[in-house]
Design a protein around this motif. Sequence first.
Motif, PDB file in Angstrom:
ATOM      1  N   GLN A 271       0.841  -1.201   0.000  1.00 26.16           N
ATOM      2  CA  GLN A 271       0.000   0.000   0.000  1.00 26.16           C
ATOM      3  C   GLN A 271       0.873   1.247   0.000  1.00 26.16           C
ATOM      4  O   GLN A 271       1.896   1.279   0.690  1.00 26.16           O
ATOM      5  CB  GLN A 271      -0.914   0.041   1.224  1.00 26.16           C
ATOM      6  N   ARG A 273       0.050   5.187   0.755  1.00 25.68           N
ATOM      7  CA  ARG A 273      -1.013   6.096   1.195  1.00 25.68           C
ATOM      8  C   ARG A 273      -0.452   7.502   1.363  1.00 25.68           C
ATOM      9  O   ARG A 273       0.702   7.680   1.782  1.00 25.68           O
ATOM     10  CB  ARG A 273      -1.610   5.622   2.522  1.00 25.68           C
ATOM     11  N   LEU A 284     -10.939   9.403 -10.017  1.00 31.33           N
ATOM     12  CA  LEU A 284     -10.541   8.071  -9.561  1.00 31.33           C
ATOM     13  C   LEU A 284     -10.780   7.038 -10.654  1.00 31.33           C
ATOM     14  O   LEU A 284      -9.979   6.119 -10.841  1.00 31.33           O
ATOM     15  CB  LEU A 284     -11.327   7.712  -8.301  1.00 31.33           C
ATOM     16  N   THR A 326      -5.452  -1.230  -7.180  1.00 27.19           N
ATOM     17  CA  THR A 326      -6.699  -0.504  -6.944  1.00 27.19           C
ATOM     18  C   THR A 326      -6.401   0.804  -6.230  1.00 27.19           C
ATOM     19  O   THR A 326      -5.329   0.968  -5.633  1.00 27.19           O
ATOM     20  CB  THR A 326      -7.680  -1.333  -6.096  1.00 27.19           C
ATOM     21  N   ARG A 328      -8.238   4.021  -3.728  1.00 27.43           N
ATOM     22  CA  ARG A 328      -9.335   4.616  -2.962  1.00 27.43           C
ATOM     23  C   ARG A 328      -8.944   6.063  -2.673  1.00 27.43           C
ATOM     24  O   ARG A 328      -7.791   6.341  -2.347  1.00 27.43           O
ATOM     25  CB  ARG A 328      -9.569   3.879  -1.633  1.00 27.43           C
ATOM     26  N   SER A 329      -9.901   6.964  -2.783  1.00 28.41           N
ATOM     27  CA  SER A 329      -9.558   8.368  -2.577  1.00 28.41           C
ATOM     28  C   SER A 329     -10.816   9.196  -2.381  1.00 28.41           C
ATOM     29  O   SER A 329     -11.895   8.842  -2.869  1.00 28.41           O
ATOM     30  CB  SER A 329      -8.762   8.901  -3.779  1.00 28.41           C
ATOM     31  N   GLU A 330     -10.657  10.293  -1.655  1.00 25.96           N
ATOM     32  CA  GLU A 330     -11.704  11.298  -1.508  1.00 25.96           C
ATOM     33  C   GLU A 330     -11.046  12.666  -1.579  1.00 25.96           C
ATOM     34  O   GLU A 330      -9.905  12.833  -1.122  1.00 25.96           O
ATOM     35  CB  GLU A 330     -12.430  11.152  -0.169  1.00 25.96           C
ATOM     36  N   SER A 335      -5.190   9.671  -0.678  1.00 27.91           N
ATOM     37  CA  SER A 335      -5.423   8.511  -1.540  1.00 27.91           C
ATOM     38  C   SER A 335      -4.681   7.304  -0.997  1.00 27.91           C
ATOM     39  O   SER A 335      -3.683   7.436  -0.284  1.00 27.91           O
ATOM     40  CB  SER A 335      -4.952   8.790  -2.975  1.00 27.91           C
ATOM     41  N   CYS A 336      -5.182   6.129  -1.360  1.00 24.23           N
ATOM     42  CA  CYS A 336      -4.524   4.871  -1.005  1.00 24.23           C
ATOM     43  C   CYS A 336      -4.501   3.987  -2.241  1.00 24.23           C
ATOM     44  O   CYS A 336      -5.555   3.652  -2.789  1.00 24.23           O
ATOM     45  CB  CYS A 336      -5.259   4.173   0.139  1.00 24.23           C
TER      46      CYS A 336
END
Length: 347
Positions: A271, A273, A284, A326, A328-330, A335-336
């Motif tokens: 990972q 991050r 994304l 993959t 993931r983010s907002e 982000s990750c």
Amino acid sequence: MFNSAGVGMIATDRELRIRAWNPAAMRIFGASAAQMTGTDVASIVPQPRRQLARRLLNRALELGETNELEFQQRDERGESRELAIAITPIASDQGQTFGALICVRDITRRVRAVSALHESEKMVALGEMAGAVSHHFNNILGGVVTSVDFALAGDDDAVARQVLEKTARALARATQLMRGLLAFAEGNLSHQDQCDFSELLINLTDRTERRIANRGIVVTLELPHLPVMSVPRDALENVIENLVQNAISAMPHGGTLTIAGACHGDTLRIQVRDSGFGMTPQELQRCFEPFYRVAGNRSADPPTQARGLGLAVAFGIVRNLGGSITARSEPDRGSCFEVTIPRSLPH
């Protein structure tokens, strides 16, 4: 209601023999009720999907499940149609199942509309990528052509040498650009030097920490005690370095960068991050496309990141390693990016 329904409706007994066949089913399959009554209902499904249909029908009878199945069927004119069936158990007032009801819908228009939309989106993305490639090569080669013309017009050896040096640098940038595109398309496993997984993460974290010492970014490594595990050094370093650079670019005013490694059974997991500006759902969705850059990303330190190829290169290499990547983010929450690859890598 059965005969006037707009969808095909077929009723069976417990042996899954057809006992009722409405006019809509006749229109869809081109066969009358008289022809189909008493036949095996699974025969309406083409052979490649028939075994699955039988399992779903049996589960409806034995377990009372409702299931759906989609398949292609040719009509009486030989044209391919997309059909969807819903299988529902028929039970008595006492709850005893004595047959199944199959509702059939022609979903050809919907499937074709979705396919056309996907094709349109693909062509738009391809057009954008072609435009970006043309733009970058035009920038690289345009300056070279102008300089060469200037050198050819004179007889100054010093100017000619400067032009050759400039041309060499431009060609190196063009080569790097093409390698990035090939890594996205095929994965770059040209060098398969092996190293220990934990050692690779420790060394890479140490190099990153030294490189960005004055950027206000705190670098942490999360790595449990792991046995020695051999991984392809160059390929995995390339992946992680591109993810790390992406994270650094997302934190122009400092933040936290975390690199984590773990092993779960036969899978290695990495990972990366960050606490940067993050991405919207739309960004994304496209973050692994070549040349696509997130709107908030205004940092462009290394050439690969500046061209928007870093994540695309990582994606291509991971795919060729037999793994997945993959994100993931907002927005404003970082982000990750997570990479999983098998411990036993393809050769």
